[in-house]
Scaffold this motif. Structure first.
Motif, short mmCIF file in Angstrom:
data_model
loop_
_atom_site.label_atom_id
_atom_site.label_comp_id
_atom_site.label_asym_id
_atom_site.label_seq_id
_atom_site.Cartn_x
_atom_site.Cartn_y
_atom_site.Cartn_z
N SER A 290 0.83 -1.21 0.00
CA SER A 290 0.00 0.00 0.00
C SER A 290 0.87 1.26 0.00
O SER A 290 0.51 2.26 -0.62
N TYR A 291 2.02 1.19 0.68
CA TYR A 291 2.94 2.34 0.64
C TYR A 291 3.40 2.60 -0.78
O TYR A 291 3.54 3.74 -1.19
N TRP A 292 3.62 1.54 -1.55
CA TRP A 292 4.17 1.72 -2.90
C TRP A 292 3.19 2.43 -3.83
O TRP A 292 3.60 3.06 -4.80
N LEU A 293 1.91 2.35 -3.56
CA LEU A 293 0.95 3.13 -4.35
C LEU A 293 1.15 4.62 -4.11
O LEU A 293 1.10 5.43 -5.05
N TRP A 294 1.37 5.01 -2.85
CA TRP A 294 1.71 6.40 -2.53
C TRP A 294 3.01 6.79 -3.23
O TRP A 294 3.11 7.87 -3.81
N PHE A 295 3.99 5.89 -3.22
CA PHE A 295 5.28 6.11 -3.87
C PHE A 295 5.08 6.44 -5.35
O PHE A 295 5.67 7.39 -5.88
N GLU A 296 4.24 5.66 -6.03
CA GLU A 296 4.02 5.87 -7.46
C GLU A 296 3.24 7.16 -7.72
O GLU A 296 3.48 7.85 -8.72
N LEU A 297 2.30 7.50 -6.85
CA LEU A 297 1.58 8.76 -7.00
C LEU A 297 2.52 9.95 -6.81
O LEU A 297 2.36 10.99 -7.46
N LEU A 298 3.52 9.79 -5.94
CA LEU A 298 4.51 10.85 -5.77
C LEU A 298 5.37 11.01 -7.02
O LEU A 298 5.75 12.12 -7.39
N TRP A 299 5.72 9.89 -7.67
CA TRP A 299 6.45 9.98 -8.94
C TRP A 299 5.63 10.81 -9.94
O TRP A 299 6.17 11.65 -10.67
#
Length: 440
Positions: A290-299
């Protein structure tokens, strides 16, 4: 009776619409919602159709859905075939509109449209709302954006920055003004109003059983309705918890979130996605997935902020690099886009893209690397082909990702070169993907 025009651009939704909220605050008696379709047959300098059949079909469904949602609020969407620089001045004069509200898009072509409209005497009020984080909320002005993504992410997370809560859908909209039939014909809207179904022939790629984003299937159709339903079912199935582990898959509807086509068209707000994700984490727990979805939205945010920082420099042949570009391999480019390079994984990827309008992130990187580093193709030609084909084409992410692979953006390694044989071993060891696309 006063009228305000609202020009839908890459924000084809009613939820979380700050630009629309600004238009409503303007307080006019009537609201004229307008969308201008991209011109059919327009090509790039690389002889690529600017909007290919997959993008056009997905956009048509998105616009149709938007029209239906507007009608439910007592409004009506005017869909124009004419360019915005033609249609909006004609409409504004006809209804004596004093202001046009729209999304701010920090890309050269889109900024040129706004400049031309202002030169034509229109008052254009632009509102930035395509990113999670508002540029003015960052710890630094955008002209001092960190030069690499990791530094940007760390600064955002150290500061505890989170976006504002998404806005609700308006309860009601002012009625549109009456427009004469002659004016509708002049802006190409007489025969392009909501309600006409997109012919199935235009959705052939979206119906391909091999497609990882079958946009002809109702659950994957363009538009806000399908977007919100997809977000809901994705969370209900607890797929965020497995996102990081599954995101490098090559085929199937569940290996990644598949939010990108709806985010790219603006049918889905990134703030709505994150708010739903945070609620999911509170209910079911957070993990690396779930953290990685935030990571990709930040990209995604970072690529937008790069455009605010560098503007047209991102569209130069040399990008942000000092080195001049190498000569373009035109024949290699043609073989690449036709899936005839002789490299099986790359050929399979390019065949999938042409047939379905979609491609996994892993294969986008592999294919881009092959064109740039093995075939000595111009990165701008590859970017133009992706613009033509991808149902999730996004001007910010497409440009910045190609620059990144080419080493002409902000990659600290000076570009990314993928070994297709190793990538095939790592991600398609049994050859199933290559066999699926006739490249084994």
């Amino acid at each position: 009776m006063s009228t305000t025009i609202f020009w839908f651009r890459n924000d084809l939704r009613l939820h979380d619409q700050p630009a629309l909220e600004a238009a409503l605050r303007h307080g006019a008696d009537h609201l004229l919602p307008v969308v201008c379709l991209p011109p059919a047959g327009a090509t790039s300098p690389w002889d690529c159709e600017r909007v290919g059949p997959h993008r056009r079909a997905f956009l048509a469904d998105t616009v149709q859905d938007l029209g239906e949602r507007l009608a439910a609020l007592g409004s009506r969407l005017f869909v124009c075939d004419a360019a915005p620089t033609v249609a909006l001045p004609l409409l504004a004069r006809a209804v004596a509109a004093d202001t046009v509200f729209c999304e701010a898009i920090a890309a050269p072509e889109e900024e040129s449209q706004v400049a031309q409209l202002r030169s034509a005497g229109l008052r254009i009020e632009t509102v930035w709302h395509s990113s999670l984080l508002a540029p003015q909320a960052l710890p630094w002005p955008v002209d001092r954006l960190p030069g690499v993504f990791t530094a940007f992410r760390h600064a955002v997370e150290r500061a505890g920055l989170l976006p504002a809560s998404p806005l609700p859908v308006p309860a009601r909209l002012p009625s549109p003004p009456d427009l004469p039939e002659a004016l509708l014909r002049a802006v190409g809207a007489a025969a392009a109003l909501p309600g006409a179904e997109v012919p199935m022939a235009e959705r052939t790629g979206g119906a391909d059983p091999r497609s990882s984003f079958p946009y002809a299937v109702p659950a994957f159709r363009g538009g806000e309705t399908a977007a919100l339903a997809h977000l809901s079912q994705y969370l209900a199935r607890k797929l965020p918890h497995t996102y990081k582990a599954a995101r490098d898959g090559l085929a199937g509807v569940d290996y990644s979130s598949k939010f990108s086509p709806w985010l790219a068209s603006g049918a889905l707000s990134p703030r709505r996605v994150l708010a739903a994700l945070k609620a999911f984490e509170q209910a079911h727990g957070a993990n690396e997935g779930s953290y990685w979805l935030w990571f990709e939205l930040l990209w995604r945010d970072y690529f937008r902020l790069l455009h605010l920082q560098h503007g047209a420099a991102l569209y130069r042949a040399r990008g942000l690099a000092a080195a001049p570009p190498a000569p373009h391999n035109a024949q290699g480019f043609d073989h690449w886009r036709q899936g005839r390079t002789g490299e099986p994984l790359v050929d399979a990827a390019m065949r999938e893209l042409a047939a379905t309008g979609y491609l996994s992130n892993r294969l986008r990187q592999v294919a881009a690397s092959y064109l740039i580093h093995e075939l000595q193709g111009d990165w701008r030609a590859g970017a133009a082909w992706f613009e033509s084909q991808l149902v999730d084409y996004d001007v910010y992410s497409n440009q910045a990702n190609w620059l990144y692979i080419a080493g002409r953006g902000t990659d600290p390694r000076g570009g990314r070169r993928f070994n297709p044989a190793k990538q095939a071993l790592d991600h398609d060891a049994d050859g199933r993907y290559r066999q699926m696309w006739g490249a084994a």
